[in-house]
Design a protein around this motif. Structure first.
Motif, PDB file in Angstrom:
ATOM      1  N   GLY A  25      14.520  12.280  33.994  1.00  0.00           N
ATOM      2  CA  GLY A  25      14.661  11.981  35.411  1.00  0.00           C
ATOM      3  C   GLY A  25      15.915  11.234  35.786  1.00  0.00           C
ATOM      4  N   GLU A  78      14.870   6.933  41.125  1.00  0.00           N
ATOM      5  CA  GLU A  78      13.446   6.594  41.013  1.00  0.00           C
ATOM      6  C   GLU A  78      12.551   7.640  41.668  1.00  0.00           C
ATOM      7  N   ASN A  79      13.148   8.572  42.400  1.00  0.00           N
ATOM      8  CA  ASN A  79      12.342   9.584  43.101  1.00  0.00           C
ATOM      9  C   ASN A  79      13.179  10.846  43.294  1.00  0.00           C
ATOM     10  N   HIS A 101      10.260  13.659  39.420  1.00  0.00           N
ATOM     11  CA  HIS A 101       9.017  13.062  39.886  1.00  0.00           C
ATOM     12  C   HIS A 101       8.272  13.964  40.867  1.00  0.00           C
TER      13      HIS A 101
END
Length: 450
Positions: A316, A340-341, A345
């Motif tokens: 990721g 983080e996204n 994800h």
């Protein structure tokens, strides 16, 4: 995944094929500069992540193959990844084997794509359990990657020395923007700086034209004449069995299998090193050139696919030159995507696999046919009617627009500064891979070494 998304995937793949078929036939277009802006625009426009992934996978398969065609036909590299193929392509072209070379390139690309996808998915599944560790020490991997790529480059000492000043430039501008309130305290403009690195060499060349003394020293030439034989493009078989020898197919499959395990290294470096190794010691110069040129196309596709699939599915965060470069918008495209996204994800494993397989195989099938059947017609149209400068100007304008959207007018000049500095380093021998790795390693370098 609902039916609507399932229908959008092949539509996105076809759109990528149409767009990058013509772009790929334009000599000198850098892969990163033509992939990132379009992918970023799709992400920022709110296109579904699975559709964006399918578009990107189809785009890299299409672009990597079509970029190699001008190299074989007119002796000009289609993109950065085509440069390792220049020597053998020019030799085979002089021997009157341009059409045969195109067929071998297409077949090699097919082998590389088909081998790379399952191997990359298997590697991603194997290292996924170590994802947290890799995320924790990801910045250190960037530092290590920058050093390794500097040592593998042509100008090793300068590449090593350039890491520190480039880190100061990147982090210094970000700190300035934060202090002046241009971006929030926790904000970042990594994508803009990345695009500045991409257009750097071209920007330096353009700015040099503003100096009258420099202009006067430039050579004046008559328009170039390119001869493309239409006759040798006729009657070509589509069957790979009639295109490749057993040795060519075996070397290409082997090198395409090895490449995903080295996904963290530069695709250009891998294409050159493993491609040269594929020549072997037996056979004539033509035989060696054929083996090498076929394997290089397989390696190029394998490197790009594995460099995208493995970091995106397993971790990721961008931990390969491809992920840091052309695939950057899949990992980090504020405000839509962040480290983080992002697609890692948002997508389930079946959705991820479906997008990759459909995008890659559809692009391969269409581009393979086009490369073998219509290379002459497309190359003639592009070389005759589409100015190279117009395409590059379009992307420069697009990059400046994105810079403005990121951080206003100040960032336009910031990106110009990054472009001039990094473009100068590039012309001195500091490659893209070192610069991209340094961009992501710069927070750790500035915080811990200075």
């Amino acid at each position: 995944m609902d039916v609507a998304l399932l229908l959008q995937i092949p539509i996105a793949a076809i759109a990528a094929i149409l767009l990058y078929t013509f772009i790929g036939f334009i000599p000198g277009t850098d892969e990163t500069s033509v992939l990132v802006p379009v992918t970023l625009a799709l992400v920022l426009a709110g296109v579904a992540p699975v559709v964006v992934l399918a578009f990107f996978i189809a785009a890299i398969v299409t672009l990597n193959l079509t970029n190699a065609i001008p190299t074989a036909l007119v002796g000009l590299p289609g993109g950065v990844l085509s440069t390792p193929m220049m020597e053998h392509s020019l030799y085979l072209k002089d021997k009157g084997r341009a059409a045969e070379t195109i067929k071998k390139m297409a077949a090699g690309s097919g082998i590389g794509t088909i081998v790379a996808i399952p191997v990359s998915l298997a590697i991603a599944a194997a290292i996924a359990q170590y994802a947290e560790t890799l995320r924790e020490y990801g910045t250190l991997l960037f530092v290590f990657g920058a050093i390794v790529l500097a040592l593998l480059g042509g100008n090793r000492l300068l590449s090593l020395l350039a890491i520190i000043p480039m880190s100061l430039l990147f982090q210094g501008l970000i700190s300035l923007y934060r202090d002046q309130g241009v971006i929030p305290e926790d904000g970042s403009i990594t994508v803009s700086f990345f695009l500045g690195i991409t257009i750097g060499p071209m920007l330096v060349s353009i700015l040099q034209l503003l100096n009258r003394k420099t202009r006067e020293t430039l050579p004046r030439r008559t328009p170039a004449t390119l001869n493309i034989s239409r006759e040798e493009m006729k009657g070509q078989s589509l069957s790979p069995k009639n295109i490749l020898t057993k040795a060519e197919a075996a070397w290409t499959a082997l090198m395409s299998f090895v490449t995903p395990f080295l996904f963290f290294l530069s695709p250009v470096g891998l294409t050159f090193l493993l491609g040269k190794a594929s020549e072997g010691r037996r056979g004539s110069h033509v035989d060696k050139a054929n083996r090498s040129i076929t394997a290089m196309n397989g390696i190029a596709h394998s490197a790009y696919l594995s460099g995208t699939i493995i970091p995106l599915l397993a971790i990721g965060i961008p931990l390969s030159p491809v992920a840091i470069g052309p695939a950057q918008a899949l990992f980090n495209a504020p405000p839509v995507l962040s480290l983080e996204n992002n697609l890692h994800h948002m997508l389930s494993t079946p959705e991820f696999i479906a997008a990759v397989v459909i995008g890659a195989l559809l692009a391969l099938a269409v581009t393979y046919y086009i490369a073998v059947r219509y290379s002459y017609q497309i190359t003639y149209f592009v070389m005759r009617y589409i100015p190279h400068e117009a395409v590059l100007g379009l992307f420069v304008g697009f990059i400046l627009l994105l810079a403005y959207l990121d951080a206003g007018v100040a960032n336009i000049f910031g990106v110009l500064l990054v472009g001039v500095a990094c473009g100068t380093f590039n012309k001195l021998g500091v490659g893209y891979g070192v610069q991209f790795m340094t961009l992501y390693a710069s927070p750790w370098i500035v915080m811990n070494l200075l």
